[in-house]
Design an enzyme around this catalytic site. Structure first.
Site, PDB file in Angstrom:
ATOM      1  CG  HIS A 176      10.616  39.252  30.828  1.00 28.66           C
ATOM      2  ND1 HIS A 176      10.074  40.366  30.206  1.00 28.66           N
ATOM      3  CD2 HIS A 176       9.473  38.494  30.588  1.00 28.66           C
ATOM      4  CE1 HIS A 176       8.820  40.464  29.777  1.00 28.66           C
ATOM      5  NE2 HIS A 176       8.498  39.113  29.906  1.00 28.66           N
TER       6      HIS A 176
ATOM      7  CG  HIS B 168       9.460  33.801  30.736  1.00 28.58           C
ATOM      8  ND1 HIS B 168       8.195  33.840  31.536  1.00 28.58           N
ATOM      9  CD2 HIS B 168       8.741  34.769  29.735  1.00 28.58           C
ATOM     10  CE1 HIS B 168       7.506  34.853  31.329  1.00 28.58           C
ATOM     11  NE2 HIS B 168       7.802  35.375  30.265  1.00 28.58           N
TER      12      HIS B 168
HETATM   13  P1  5GP Z   1       5.749  38.251  29.769  1.00 25.91           P
HETATM   14  O1  5GP Z   1       4.058  37.771  29.526  1.00 25.91           O
HETATM   15  O2  5GP Z   1       5.752  39.729  29.532  1.00 25.91           O
HETATM   16  O3  5GP Z   1       6.396  37.523  28.734  1.00 25.91           O
HETATM   17  O4  5GP Z   1       6.091  37.904  31.186  1.00 25.91           O
HETATM   18  C1  5GP Z   1       5.876  38.837  32.305  1.00 25.91           C
HETATM   19  C2  5GP Z   1       6.037  37.817  33.493  1.00 25.91           C
HETATM   20  O5  5GP Z   1       6.335  38.741  34.621  1.00 25.91           O
HETATM   21  C3  5GP Z   1       4.753  37.048  33.828  1.00 25.91           C
HETATM   22  O6  5GP Z   1       5.013  35.833  33.880  1.00 25.91           O
HETATM   23  C4  5GP Z   1       4.404  37.629  35.298  1.00 25.91           C
HETATM   24  O7  5GP Z   1       4.096  36.664  36.020  1.00 25.91           O
HETATM   25  C5  5GP Z   1       5.698  38.329  35.740  1.00 25.91           C
HETATM   26  N1  5GP Z   1       5.529  39.383  36.742  1.00 25.91           N
HETATM   27  C6  5GP Z   1       4.985  40.437  36.413  1.00 25.91           C
HETATM   28  N2  5GP Z   1       4.719  41.210  37.699  1.00 25.91           N
HETATM   29  C7  5GP Z   1       5.757  40.881  38.415  1.00 25.91           C
HETATM   30  C8  5GP Z   1       6.202  41.343  39.762  1.00 25.91           C
HETATM   31  O8  5GP Z   1       5.879  42.274  40.293  1.00 25.91           O
HETATM   32  N3  5GP Z   1       7.256  40.526  40.116  1.00 25.91           N
HETATM   33  C9  5GP Z   1       7.661  39.202  39.528  1.00 25.91           C
HETATM   34  N4  5GP Z   1       8.674  38.507  40.164  1.00 25.91           N
HETATM   35  N5  5GP Z   1       7.075  38.732  38.738  1.00 25.91           N
HETATM   36  C10 5GP Z   1       6.097  39.536  38.085  1.00 25.91           C
END
Ligand code: 5GP
Ligand code: ZN
Length: 116
Positions: A102, A104
């Site tokens: 993903h 951001h």
């Molecule tokens: P990472 O830390 O893997 O780069 O980012 C994962 C992101 O996914 C985090 O910013 C977190 O807030 C978001 N996230 C986790 N669970 C959910 C969810 O159920 N729905 C949405 N919209 N975002 C999520």
């Protein structure tokens, strides 16, 4: 991880609710559930790609498209001119918590720390 169990696969298929800002055959953009800035959008390939480490040659176009959609989103969110951060976290040291690649897009205020 089995794509059947994957949170972001479920969001892109509409099986779990999210605020979807954009979707096409290749990617889905939705608001992060825990925003770190006024705009915090995640853009994911609809295909289950765990991280950049699992990217295959055939995924090159999808990832380019991810960034082109990021451009559209920043215009919609009115942060293109003020600026924003685009981040892809990979693995444990990168802070990746969801095992589906993903991008951001974070903006809407001046950012100091790496994640806002
Ligand atoms: P990472 O830390 O893997 O780069 O980012 C994962 C992101 O996914 C985090 O910013 C977190 O807030 C978001 N996230 C986790 N669970 C959910 C969810 O159920 N729905 C949405 N919209 N975002 C999520
Ligand atoms: Zn997935």
């Amino acid at each position: 991880m089995n794509p059947e169990q994957c949170l972001f696969c479920k969001i892109s298929k509409g099986e779990i609710k999210a605020t979807i800002l954009y979707q096409d055959a290749a990617v889905t953009a939705f608001r992060d559930i825990h925003p770190v800035a006024p705009t915090h959008v995640l853009i994911v390939p609809n295909k289950h790609i765990q991280s950049i480490n699992e990217m295959e040659a055939e995924d090159e176009l999808i990832l380019g498209h991810l960034f082109f959609v990021a451009k559209k989103i920043t215009q919609q969110e009115n942060i293109a001119e003020s600026g924003y951060r685009s981040i892809i976290n990979t693995g444990v040291h990168g802070g990746q918590t969801v095992s589906h690649l993903h991008l951001h897009i974070i903006g809407g205020k001046p950012l100091r720390e790496p994640m806002g």
